[in-house]
Design an enzyme around this catalytic site. Sequence first.
Site, mmCIF file in Angstrom:
data_model
loop_
_atom_site.group_PDB
_atom_site.id
_atom_site.type_symbol
_atom_site.label_atom_id
_atom_site.label_comp_id
_atom_site.label_asym_id
_atom_site.label_seq_id
_atom_site.Cartn_x
_atom_site.Cartn_y
_atom_site.Cartn_z
ATOM 1 C CB ILE A 40 -0.971 -0.031 1.214
ATOM 2 C CG1 ILE A 40 -2.205 0.785 0.965
ATOM 3 C CG2 ILE A 40 -0.273 0.379 2.495
ATOM 4 C CD1 ILE A 40 -3.308 0.549 1.986
ATOM 5 C CG ASN A 97 11.874 -5.387 7.383
ATOM 6 O OD1 ASN A 97 13.093 -5.299 7.248
ATOM 7 N ND2 ASN A 97 11.029 -4.615 6.722
ATOM 8 C CD GLU A 105 5.750 0.117 10.372
ATOM 9 O OE1 GLU A 105 4.938 0.154 9.417
ATOM 10 O OE2 GLU A 105 6.258 1.115 10.887
ATOM 11 C CG HIS A 110 5.460 -9.093 5.416
ATOM 12 N ND1 HIS A 110 5.152 -9.113 6.758
ATOM 13 C CD2 HIS A 110 6.131 -7.935 5.211
ATOM 14 C CE1 HIS A 110 5.613 -8.011 7.338
ATOM 15 N NE2 HIS A 110 6.224 -7.286 6.423
ATOM 16 C CG MET A 111 10.288 -12.172 0.346
ATOM 17 S SD MET A 111 11.683 -12.444 1.455
ATOM 18 C CE MET A 111 11.809 -14.235 1.382
ATOM 19 C CG HIS A 112 8.961 -5.977 1.953
ATOM 20 N ND1 HIS A 112 8.175 -4.852 2.021
ATOM 21 C CD2 HIS A 112 9.077 -6.421 3.230
ATOM 22 C CE1 HIS A 112 7.841 -4.618 3.293
ATOM 23 N NE2 HIS A 112 8.383 -5.560 4.042
HETATM 24 P P1 AMP Z 1 7.199 -4.510 7.423
HETATM 25 O O1 AMP Z 1 7.727 -3.184 7.906
HETATM 26 O O2 AMP Z 1 8.253 -5.394 6.843
HETATM 27 O O3 AMP Z 1 6.349 -5.190 8.471
HETATM 28 O O4 AMP Z 1 6.263 -4.171 6.199
HETATM 29 C C1 AMP Z 1 4.889 -3.999 6.279
HETATM 30 C C2 AMP Z 1 4.440 -3.490 4.928
HETATM 31 O O5 AMP Z 1 3.042 -3.686 4.841
HETATM 32 C C3 AMP Z 1 4.693 -1.994 4.713
HETATM 33 O O6 AMP Z 1 5.531 -1.845 3.560
HETATM 34 C C4 AMP Z 1 3.295 -1.408 4.501
HETATM 35 O O7 AMP Z 1 3.265 -0.397 3.534
HETATM 36 C C5 AMP Z 1 2.515 -2.640 4.068
HETATM 37 N N1 AMP Z 1 1.085 -2.601 4.340
HETATM 38 C C6 AMP Z 1 0.464 -2.277 5.498
HETATM 39 N N2 AMP Z 1 -0.875 -2.387 5.374
HETATM 40 C C7 AMP Z 1 -1.107 -2.794 4.104
HETATM 41 C C8 AMP Z 1 -2.279 -3.091 3.356
HETATM 42 N N3 AMP Z 1 -3.506 -2.985 3.885
HETATM 43 N N4 AMP Z 1 -2.150 -3.491 2.068
HETATM 44 C C9 AMP Z 1 -0.919 -3.597 1.517
HETATM 45 N N5 AMP Z 1 0.225 -3.339 2.165
HETATM 46 C C10 AMP Z 1 0.140 -2.933 3.443
#
Ligand code: AMP
Length: 126
Positions: A40, A97, A105, A110-112
């Site tokens: 997002i 992360n 967060e 999850h994998m980016h």
């Molecule tokens: P992390 O900091 O590795 O936990 O990454 C969490 C990621 O989730 C961040 O890059 C956010 O932008 C993304 N994120 C949070 N809420 C949503 C959502 N509803 N849809 C898509 N991505 C999200």
Amino acid sequence: MPVSGLSPYDDSNIFARILRGEIPNRTVYEDEWVLAFHDIGPQAPTHVLVIPKGPYVSFADFSAKASDAEIAGFMRAVGKVAKLLGLEEPGYRLIANMGEHSGQEVPHFHMHIVGGRPLGRMVPLA
Ligand code: AMP
């Protein structure tokens, strides 16, 4: 706000809600093991998240507790999604992360997949 990657799984987290279809997402790919959707808040022209369908808080949790089939299914899907996004030739970066120092967060592993431009240093200088 960074989270611990070692807490018990909380199924009210936002990715659990996405998996249950309670919150919309821009899906890129889905199979038995994963859901992949656009981040997002993209940090690059292409920024997609791949999440396992099972309840794992972090990489630590997933790597320790997921079955071999889940791990293989997840890793194969990450490669497949990167290819689908056209990132193989120019290249891409994978980021997972884990815990507070990483800035994790969302407490669902999850994998980016990030790409679409040269990405610079792997870890920014502090
Ligand atoms: P992390 O900091 O590795 O936990 O990454 C969490 C990621 O989730 C961040 O890059 C956010 O932008 C993304 N994120 C949070 N809420 C949503 C959502 N509803 N849809 C898509 N991505 C999200």
